[in-house]
Motif scaffolding. Structure first.
Motif, short mmCIF file in Angstrom:
data_model
loop_
_atom_site.label_atom_id
_atom_site.label_comp_id
_atom_site.label_asym_id
_atom_site.label_seq_id
_atom_site.Cartn_x
_atom_site.Cartn_y
_atom_site.Cartn_z
N LEU A 122 83.58 24.16 -1.79
CA LEU A 122 84.29 23.85 -3.03
C LEU A 122 85.13 25.05 -3.46
CD1 LEU A 122 84.86 22.09 -5.57
CD2 LEU A 122 82.79 23.08 -6.55
N TYR A 123 84.55 26.24 -3.40
CA TYR A 123 85.30 27.44 -3.77
C TYR A 123 86.49 27.66 -2.85
CZ TYR A 123 81.62 28.75 -7.09
OH TYR A 123 80.73 28.79 -8.15
N LYS A 129 90.57 27.76 -3.73
CA LYS A 129 91.22 29.03 -3.37
C LYS A 129 90.52 30.24 -4.00
CE LYS A 129 94.57 26.72 -1.33
NZ LYS A 129 94.16 26.07 -0.12
N ASP A 130 89.22 30.12 -4.22
CA ASP A 130 88.42 31.23 -4.76
C ASP A 130 87.56 31.79 -3.62
OD1 ASP A 130 86.84 33.01 -6.15
OD2 ASP A 130 86.51 31.65 -7.85
N LEU A 131 88.23 32.52 -2.72
CA LEU A 131 87.54 33.03 -1.53
C LEU A 131 86.44 34.05 -1.85
CD1 LEU A 131 90.47 33.18 1.05
CD2 LEU A 131 88.69 31.45 0.77
N PRO A 132 86.59 34.90 -2.89
CA PRO A 132 85.47 35.79 -3.19
C PRO A 132 84.17 35.04 -3.52
CG PRO A 132 87.46 36.61 -4.23
CD PRO A 132 87.78 35.24 -3.69
N LYS A 133 84.26 33.96 -4.27
CA LYS A 133 83.06 33.17 -4.58
C LYS A 133 82.55 32.44 -3.35
CE LYS A 133 83.46 32.57 -9.55
NZ LYS A 133 83.56 31.61 -10.66
N ALA A 134 83.46 31.97 -2.51
CA ALA A 134 83.05 31.32 -1.27
C ALA A 134 82.28 32.31 -0.40
CB ALA A 134 84.26 30.77 -0.53
N LYS A 135 82.77 33.53 -0.33
CA LYS A 135 82.10 34.57 0.47
C LYS A 135 80.74 34.93 -0.12
CE LYS A 135 86.29 36.44 2.50
NZ LYS A 135 87.22 37.57 2.60
N CYS A 144 73.00 30.29 10.87
CA CYS A 144 72.53 28.91 10.96
C CYS A 144 73.75 27.99 10.90
CB CYS A 144 71.54 28.60 9.84
SG CYS A 144 72.19 28.83 8.17
N GLU A 145 73.50 26.71 11.09
CA GLU A 145 74.59 25.73 11.09
C GLU A 145 75.40 25.79 9.78
OE1 GLU A 145 75.25 20.89 11.38
OE2 GLU A 145 73.27 21.72 11.79
N GLU A 146 74.70 25.89 8.66
CA GLU A 146 75.39 25.89 7.36
C GLU A 146 76.25 27.14 7.18
OE1 GLU A 146 71.77 23.35 7.10
OE2 GLU A 146 72.10 25.39 7.80
N SER A 147 75.75 28.31 7.58
CA SER A 147 76.54 29.52 7.43
C SER A 147 77.74 29.51 8.38
CB SER A 147 75.68 30.78 7.64
OG SER A 147 75.23 30.88 8.97
N GLU A 148 77.54 29.00 9.58
CA GLU A 148 78.65 28.93 10.53
C GLU A 148 79.72 27.94 10.05
OE1 GLU A 148 79.10 30.89 13.41
OE2 GLU A 148 77.49 31.99 12.39
N ASP A 149 79.29 26.80 9.51
CA ASP A 149 80.25 25.83 8.97
C ASP A 149 81.05 26.43 7.83
OD1 ASP A 149 79.42 23.94 10.81
OD2 ASP A 149 78.25 22.76 9.36
N LEU A 150 80.36 27.10 6.91
CA LEU A 150 81.06 27.70 5.77
C LEU A 150 82.00 28.80 6.24
CD1 LEU A 150 81.71 27.99 2.82
CD2 LEU A 150 79.60 29.32 2.53
N LYS A 151 81.57 29.59 7.20
CA LYS A 151 82.43 30.65 7.71
C LYS A 151 83.73 30.06 8.27
CE LYS A 151 82.43 34.76 10.66
NZ LYS A 151 83.85 34.73 10.77
N ARG A 152 83.62 28.95 9.00
CA ARG A 152 84.83 28.29 9.53
C ARG A 152 85.75 27.83 8.39
NH1 ARG A 152 81.29 26.74 13.51
NH2 ARG A 152 80.61 24.83 12.49
N HIS A 153 85.16 27.27 7.32
CA HIS A 153 85.97 26.83 6.17
C HIS A 153 86.66 28.03 5.52
CE1 HIS A 153 84.05 22.88 6.34
NE2 HIS A 153 85.01 22.48 5.54
N ILE A 154 85.95 29.11 5.38
CA ILE A 154 86.54 30.31 4.78
C ILE A 154 87.68 30.82 5.66
CG2 ILE A 154 86.12 32.74 4.22
CD1 ILE A 154 83.29 31.83 3.28
N ASP A 155 87.45 30.90 6.96
CA ASP A 155 88.49 31.38 7.87
C ASP A 155 89.74 30.51 7.80
OD1 ASP A 155 86.79 33.42 8.63
OD2 ASP A 155 86.20 32.48 10.53
N LYS A 156 89.57 29.19 7.67
CA LYS A 156 90.71 28.28 7.55
C LYS A 156 91.41 28.46 6.21
CE LYS A 156 88.89 24.55 10.42
NZ LYS A 156 88.37 23.17 10.40
N GLY A 157 90.64 28.82 5.17
CA GLY A 157 91.19 28.94 3.83
C GLY A 157 91.94 30.23 3.57
N MET A 158 91.86 31.17 4.49
CA MET A 158 92.50 32.48 4.28
C MET A 158 93.97 32.45 4.63
SD MET A 158 89.55 35.03 5.55
CE MET A 158 89.42 36.28 4.29
#
Length: 147
Positions: free
Chosen positions: A109-110, A114-120, A133-147
């Motif tokens: 959601l973050y 476009k709130d990458l600091p909160k996403a991180k 874990c699966e959840e951290s890897e999935d979120l990392k991919r979303h963050i990388d796409k969002g940058m």
């Protein structure tokens, strides 16, 4: 033997719910509740609008369910209601601060906002809870796409 079969069946049901988020098995969780399972099936089919009333009904019986709050957040986010989703994710994390699915989806959601600091921050929380874990890897991919 019956107890073993019941546990195995419950495990299979909870595993099927993982497609849209991590579920927990703590007290106050709906587990194999028929309406909850119907909502999870609707979510898997991307029928988010139809999952919401099912989850709302389940929430009346399981008001302290991190899983239900997480899925309510997820479905509201998917139908374009991020502010409502935020409240449900926060409620899930208040109930269970280590709920991996809620951290992942709140981070997503973050990213969408476009709130990458909160996403991180959510990614860091996940890495502390479960490492890679699966959840951290999935979120990392979303963050990388969002940058």
């Amino acid at each position: 033997m019956y107890k073993f079969l019941a546990i195995a069946a419950a495990a299979m049901l909870s595993t099927s719910a993982l497609a849209a988020g991590t579920t927990t098995t703590g007290s106050g969780e709906p587990g194999s509740d028929a309406k909850f399972q119907a909502a999870v099936s609707a979510i898997k089919a991307k029928q988010f609008e139809s999952a919401i009333p099912l989850l709302q009904e389940v929430q009346t019986r399981f008001p302290n369910s991190a899983d239900v709050n997480n899925y309510l957040g997820y479905t509201h986010r998917k139908v374009g209601k991020p502010n409502i989703a935020l409240g449900f994710y926060q409620a899930a994390l208040k109930i269970n601060p280590n709920h991996r699915g809620a951290h992942e989806y709140l981070g997503e959601l973050y990213v969408e906002q476009k709130d990458l600091p909160k996403a991180k921050e959510q990614l860091a929380a996940l890495e502390k809870i479960c490492g890679k874990c699966e959840e951290s890897e999935d979120l990392k991919r979303h963050i990388d796409k969002g940058m």
